[in-house]
Design a protein around this motif. Structure first.
Motif, PDB file in Angstrom:
ATOM      1  N   VAL A  84       0.831  -1.206   0.000  1.00 27.56           N
ATOM      2  CA  VAL A  84       0.000   0.000   0.000  1.00 27.56           C
ATOM      3  C   VAL A  84       0.867   1.258   0.000  1.00 27.56           C
ATOM      4  N   LEU A  87       2.301   1.720  -3.515  1.00 28.71           N
ATOM      5  CA  LEU A  87       1.303   2.196  -4.466  1.00 28.71           C
ATOM      6  C   LEU A  87       0.892   3.638  -4.188  1.00 28.71           C
ATOM      7  N   GLU A  88       0.805   4.014  -2.926  1.00 27.48           N
ATOM      8  CA  GLU A  88       0.484   5.414  -2.571  1.00 27.48           C
ATOM      9  C   GLU A  88       1.537   6.359  -3.143  1.00 27.48           C
ATOM     10  N   VAL A  91       1.494   5.382  -7.822  1.00 26.14           N
ATOM     11  CA  VAL A  91       0.336   5.614  -8.692  1.00 26.14           C
ATOM     12  C   VAL A  91       0.096   7.102  -8.990  1.00 26.14           C
ATOM     13  N   PRO A  92       0.158   7.998  -8.008  1.00 29.37           N
ATOM     14  CA  PRO A  92      -0.090   9.413  -8.327  1.00 29.37           C
ATOM     15  C   PRO A  92       0.916  10.019  -9.313  1.00 29.37           C
ATOM     16  N   SER A  95      -0.578   9.556 -13.423  1.00 31.01           N
ATOM     17  CA  SER A  95      -2.030   9.727 -13.373  1.00 31.01           C
ATOM     18  C   SER A  95      -2.747   9.275 -14.646  1.00 31.01           C
ATOM     19  N   ARG A 119      -7.409  -0.196   0.520  1.00 35.16           N
ATOM     20  CA  ARG A 119      -6.826   0.961  -0.149  1.00 35.16           C
ATOM     21  C   ARG A 119      -6.081   0.528  -1.417  1.00 35.16           C
ATOM     22  N   ILE A 120      -5.425  -0.610  -1.363  1.00 32.32           N
ATOM     23  CA  ILE A 120      -4.748  -1.145  -2.553  1.00 32.32           C
ATOM     24  C   ILE A 120      -5.763  -1.314  -3.677  1.00 32.32           C
ATOM     25  N   GLU A 122      -8.449   0.309  -4.129  1.00 31.59           N
ATOM     26  CA  GLU A 122      -8.854   1.624  -4.632  1.00 31.59           C
ATOM     27  C   GLU A 122      -7.818   2.179  -5.610  1.00 31.59           C
ATOM     28  N   LEU A 123      -6.558   1.898  -5.344  1.00 32.16           N
ATOM     29  CA  LEU A 123      -5.473   2.467  -6.139  1.00 32.16           C
ATOM     30  C   LEU A 123      -5.246   1.742  -7.458  1.00 32.16           C
ATOM     31  N   VAL A 124      -5.424   0.425  -7.455  1.00 27.35           N
ATOM     32  CA  VAL A 124      -5.114  -0.390  -8.630  1.00 27.35           C
ATOM     33  C   VAL A 124      -6.167  -1.478  -8.806  1.00 27.35           C
TER      34      VAL A 124
END
Length: 181
Positions: A84, A87-88, A91-92, A95, A119-120, A122-124
């Motif tokens: 997590v 990825l935090e 990923v940003p 975009s 949360r993972i 949500e990100l991917v």
């Protein structure tokens, strides 16, 4: 751009990793596969030095093709090696990209130990790849090889590694640097 992320200890990277990456590229339509070796294992398992594992991932990526890359992102995070957190951070920065997190069906049982798995998700997009011996209804693929880095290391330690278990470039690197003996 569709980017599939393959994270792990890569201690060492083996043909299971190569097949997973190739499957994501050819069957799942990933434009690129990023190999992301963990800087440290979140559960405290001992790992070979990051620099060796990263270099072996680079060699594997070179054998796979121009669509594969080894990334040293975790070396710059200084954290606990949690997905997590990776990825935090990652990923940003990209975009315009769609990310898939590849994980073997054998690792699903460990998800309660993962930090922030919701949360993972949500990100991917999380994609579970079917690994032989670990059938799951939501897993994709025909069932890739049931090969683990633990078994590879045990075989390397006894100098009894079967041909075809390691990409040739990784096998050469291990032999040249006298690793896992």
């Amino acid at each position: 751009m569709n980017i599939a992320l393959l994270g792990g200890s890569f201690n060492p990277p083996h043909m299971g990793h190569a097949l997973c990456a190739s499957f994501a590229h050819t069957a799942l339509g990933a434009d690129e596969i990023w190999l992301l070796p963990a800087f440290r294992h979140p559960l405290g398992k001992p790992l070979l030095a990051f620099e060796h594992r990263l270099e072996m991932c680079r060699l594997l990526a070179g054998q796979l093709g121009p669509w594969a890359r080894a990334m040293d992102v975790e070396a710059h995070l200084g954290g606990e090696g949690r997905t997590v957190d990776l990825l935090e951070h990652l990923v940003p920065q990209y975009s315009g990209c769609h990310f898939q997190w590849l994980m073997g069906s054998d690792t699903v049982a460990d998800l309660p130990l993962w930090k922030g798995f919701p949360r993972i998700q949500e990100l991917v997009e999380v994609v579970v790849i079917h690994r032989l011996g670990y059938p799951m209804e939501q897993a994709v693929g025909p069932g890739l090889v049931s090969l683990s880095s633990t078994e590879v290391r045990q075989r390397l330690a006894t100098q009894n590694i079967p041909k075809g278990w390691l990409p040739t470039s990784v096998a050469h690197y291990i032999h040249t640097h006298h690793l896992y003996l």
